[in-house]
Design a protein around this motif. Structure first.
Motif, PDB file in Angstrom:
ATOM      1  N   ILE A 153       7.209   2.519  -0.498  1.00 42.08           N
ATOM      2  CA  ILE A 153       6.856   3.021  -1.831  1.00 42.08           C
ATOM      3  C   ILE A 153       6.210   4.400  -1.724  1.00 42.08           C
ATOM      4  O   ILE A 153       6.518   5.311  -2.494  1.00 42.08           O
ATOM      5  CB  ILE A 153       5.937   2.010  -2.561  1.00 42.08           C
ATOM      6  N   ARG A 154       5.349   4.581  -0.733  1.00 45.71           N
ATOM      7  CA  ARG A 154       4.722   5.894  -0.550  1.00 45.71           C
ATOM      8  C   ARG A 154       5.760   6.956  -0.200  1.00 45.71           C
ATOM      9  O   ARG A 154       5.658   8.097  -0.619  1.00 45.71           O
ATOM     10  CB  ARG A 154       3.681   5.829   0.568  1.00 45.71           C
ATOM     11  N   MET A 173       6.398  -2.542   2.657  1.00 42.45           N
ATOM     12  CA  MET A 173       6.684  -2.099   1.288  1.00 42.45           C
ATOM     13  C   MET A 173       5.787  -0.933   0.876  1.00 42.45           C
ATOM     14  O   MET A 173       6.204  -0.025   0.162  1.00 42.45           O
ATOM     15  CB  MET A 173       6.514  -3.260   0.304  1.00 42.45           C
ATOM     16  N   GLU A 174       4.537  -0.970   1.343  1.00 44.71           N
ATOM     17  CA  GLU A 174       3.617   0.119   1.019  1.00 44.71           C
ATOM     18  C   GLU A 174       4.135   1.438   1.595  1.00 44.71           C
ATOM     19  O   GLU A 174       4.095   2.475   0.927  1.00 44.71           O
ATOM     20  CB  GLU A 174       2.235  -0.215   1.585  1.00 44.71           C
ATOM     21  N   LEU A 213      13.460   5.056  -6.010  1.00 46.34           N
ATOM     22  CA  LEU A 213      12.505   3.988  -5.692  1.00 46.34           C
ATOM     23  C   LEU A 213      12.732   2.762  -6.571  1.00 46.34           C
ATOM     24  O   LEU A 213      12.745   1.631  -6.079  1.00 46.34           O
ATOM     25  CB  LEU A 213      11.069   4.502  -5.843  1.00 46.34           C
ATOM     26  N   THR A 214      12.906   2.964  -7.861  1.00 45.00           N
ATOM     27  CA  THR A 214      13.049   1.804  -8.740  1.00 45.00           C
ATOM     28  C   THR A 214      14.364   1.064  -8.474  1.00 45.00           C
ATOM     29  O   THR A 214      14.419  -0.155  -8.594  1.00 45.00           O
ATOM     30  CB  THR A 214      12.951   2.208 -10.224  1.00 45.00           C
ATOM     31  N   TYR A 244       6.458   5.931 -14.510  1.00 44.78           N
ATOM     32  CA  TYR A 244       5.784   4.764 -13.904  1.00 44.78           C
ATOM     33  C   TYR A 244       4.797   4.155 -14.894  1.00 44.78           C
ATOM     34  O   TYR A 244       4.621   2.945 -14.951  1.00 44.78           O
ATOM     35  CB  TYR A 244       5.036   5.170 -12.637  1.00 44.78           C
ATOM     36  N   LEU A 292       8.878   7.046  -1.079  1.00 38.78           N
ATOM     37  CA  LEU A 292       9.862   7.324  -2.126  1.00 38.78           C
ATOM     38  C   LEU A 292       9.255   7.522  -3.513  1.00 38.78           C
ATOM     39  O   LEU A 292       9.987   7.711  -4.481  1.00 38.78           O
ATOM     40  CB  LEU A 292      10.868   6.159  -2.201  1.00 38.78           C
ATOM     41  N   ARG A 293       7.926   7.468  -3.623  1.00 42.19           N
ATOM     42  CA  ARG A 293       7.343   7.439  -4.965  1.00 42.19           C
ATOM     43  C   ARG A 293       7.564   8.724  -5.756  1.00 42.19           C
ATOM     44  O   ARG A 293       7.436   8.716  -6.975  1.00 42.19           O
ATOM     45  CB  ARG A 293       5.855   7.095  -4.909  1.00 42.19           C
ATOM     46  N   SER A 294       7.860   9.816  -5.073  1.00 44.20           N
ATOM     47  CA  SER A 294       8.127  11.043  -5.836  1.00 44.20           C
ATOM     48  C   SER A 294       9.547  11.069  -6.386  1.00 44.20           C
ATOM     49  O   SER A 294       9.912  11.988  -7.118  1.00 44.20           O
ATOM     50  CB  SER A 294       7.879  12.273  -4.967  1.00 44.20           C
ATOM     51  N   ASP A 295      10.350  10.090  -6.027  1.00 40.58           N
ATOM     52  CA  ASP A 295      11.722   9.996  -6.539  1.00 40.58           C
ATOM     53  C   ASP A 295      11.840   8.688  -7.326  1.00 40.58           C
ATOM     54  O   ASP A 295      12.160   7.629  -6.777  1.00 40.58           O
ATOM     55  CB  ASP A 295      12.710  10.028  -5.369  1.00 40.58           C
ATOM     56  N   TYR A 296      11.541   8.772  -8.620  1.00 38.48           N
ATOM     57  CA  TYR A 296      11.447   7.572  -9.467  1.00 38.48           C
ATOM     58  C   TYR A 296      12.738   6.751  -9.439  1.00 38.48           C
ATOM     59  O   TYR A 296      12.711   5.538  -9.230  1.00 38.48           O
ATOM     60  CB  TYR A 296      11.123   7.991 -10.902  1.00 38.48           C
ATOM     61  N   ASP A 297      13.868   7.414  -9.660  1.00 39.72           N
ATOM     62  CA  ASP A 297      15.130   6.679  -9.768  1.00 39.72           C
ATOM     63  C   ASP A 297      15.471   5.954  -8.463  1.00 39.72           C
ATOM     64  O   ASP A 297      15.855   4.789  -8.472  1.00 39.72           O
ATOM     65  CB  ASP A 297      16.265   7.636 -10.153  1.00 39.72           C
ATOM     66  N   PHE A 307       9.956  -5.985 -11.803  1.00 40.26           N
ATOM     67  CA  PHE A 307       9.948  -6.339 -10.382  1.00 40.26           C
ATOM     68  C   PHE A 307       9.129  -7.613 -10.154  1.00 40.26           C
ATOM     69  O   PHE A 307       8.431  -8.073 -11.054  1.00 40.26           O
ATOM     70  CB  PHE A 307       9.366  -5.189  -9.551  1.00 40.26           C
TER      71      PHE A 307
END
Lengths: 174, 194
Positions: free
Chosen positions: A149-150, A145-146, A159-160, B63, A152-157, B72
């Motif tokens: 998340i790393r 998961m880490e 990733l969430t 965020y 995709l974290r620059s793409d908020y939509d 989540f």
């Protein structure tokens, strides 16, 4: 969809991939039967179980094994024609995925042809189903998961949305 | 969590000589306070700095705007927060001192031959590199700047707020130049002077 599979190559090499799509190809006879109108139950069963219908799999290549070592990069050669594709077992699948830092995930995330979020969720679910009791505690999950998340974290939509799907999946494990 | 002065609290992520240095914290924000003395080593230099501000940053404001734990699972929320929300320090570099290569490095002997005397802190003329590790100042770092108490002309006048390291005054140096004592009424200026 989302299952890990492998093609055994020459000189003990193996190519690993993820089933990204399963497509039942167009079949003229089915069209005829449907346009006929009333379809008897035995006709339906006959077509389902006695006829060979062409089914095509799309596989995303994730890495390979050569000289006993796993690599999460693309192999130098594609598998030869008519080589057999088989599904990975739990031990082999875990060995491939946990070699290194799950960097094979980039091959799934970088392609645009198939729904990457659904593939990731299906893949993680397969890893969870494979996890035998002796591998507790589940250390691979937070590591994977880490990485996700790393990545995709620059793409908020994006990733969430993925985390929404994974939250649902996590709850189904309990 | 009790931090040792050898523990890194973060790393330099930007800044300049006119602006403060930006330090990305790798410890919980409550572990560092404004006004703390911090030290960073880079190449052959040691930089003595002062924390002037603490900021909460986010990779994307969205965020920070949404409580991830409400959306989540706790595990995913914790991983997401760790990867996207981070505190930073604004750090003012005040002094720098040449410390040379690492004691165990092969080039240390050659450097020491060229620099037989221990160098003294001077005003900052350059900057630490990106990703230089930052740690809280140790008592030795503070005494290198203010001097170590010797029971004679160097005596203790207070301590650092964060770690209680003694801050000393060298009377010999102090009286060589004009000096002033500034503080609000009733804070003990006359008593201290006497």
């Amino acid at each position: 969809m989302g299952s890990l599979c492998v093609v055994d190559g020459q000189a003990n090499s193996k190519t690993y991939g993820l089933i990204a799509n399963i497509q039942v190809l167009d079949d003229g006879l089915v069209h005829q039967l449907v346009s006929e109108g009333r379809l008897k139950a035995e006709q339906r069963a006959d077509n389902r179980y006695n006829r060979n219908q062409p089914v095509e799999l799309a596989v995303i290549t994730l890495g390979f094994q050569a000289e006993g070592r796993f690599h999460h990069r693309l192999p130098g050669q594609v598998p030869l024609a008519l080589q057999t594709l088989r599904l990975c077992g739990a031990d082999e699948g875990f060995a491939f995925c946990s070699a290194g830092k799950f960097s094979y995930l980039r091959h799934i995330l970088s392609q645009t042809e198939f729904p990457d979020q659904e593939l990731i969720v299906a893949h993680i679910n397969q890893l969870n189903n494979w996890q035998p009791a002796q591998r507790d505690p589940k250390t691979w999950y937070p590591q994977l998961m880490e990485i996700l998340i790393r990545s995709l974290r620059s793409d908020y939509d994006r990733l969430t949305q993925l985390l929404d799907a994974l939250s649902d999946l996590e709850q189904s494990w309990n | 969590m009790e931090l040792s002065t050898q523990d890194s609290i973060g790393y330099v992520s930007g800044g300049g000589l006119e602006a403060n240095l930006q330090v990305r914290l790798t410890v919980p924000v409550g572990e560092v306070q404004e006004g703390a003395f911090v030290v960073t080593d880079s190449q052959n230099w040691r930089f003595y700095c002062l924390v002037t501000d603490i900021q909460l940053q986010a990779l994307d404001e969205r965020y920070a705007g949404e409580v991830s734990g409400a959306r989540f699972t706790p595990q995913l929320a914790a991983l997401l927060d760790k990867a996207t929300l981070f505190p930073t320090l604004a750090v003012m570099p005040v002094l720098m001192m040449e410390i040379g290569p690492d004691l165990n490095a092969p080039e240390y002997e050659a450097w020491r031959a060229l620099n037989p005397e221990d160098s003294q802190p001077s005003t900052v003329k350059t900057l630490p590199e990106h990703h230089s590790k930052v740690r809280l100042a140790a008592a030795e770092d503070i005494s290198k700047i203010f001097g170590a108490e010797n029971g004679k002309e160097i005596f203790r006048i207070g301590k650092t707020r964060e770690q209680g390291h003694p801050i000393c005054l060298n009377l010999k140096n102090f009286v060589q130049r004009s000096a002033g004592i500034f503080r609000y009424t009733g804070s003990g200026k006359s008593f201290w002077h006497a």
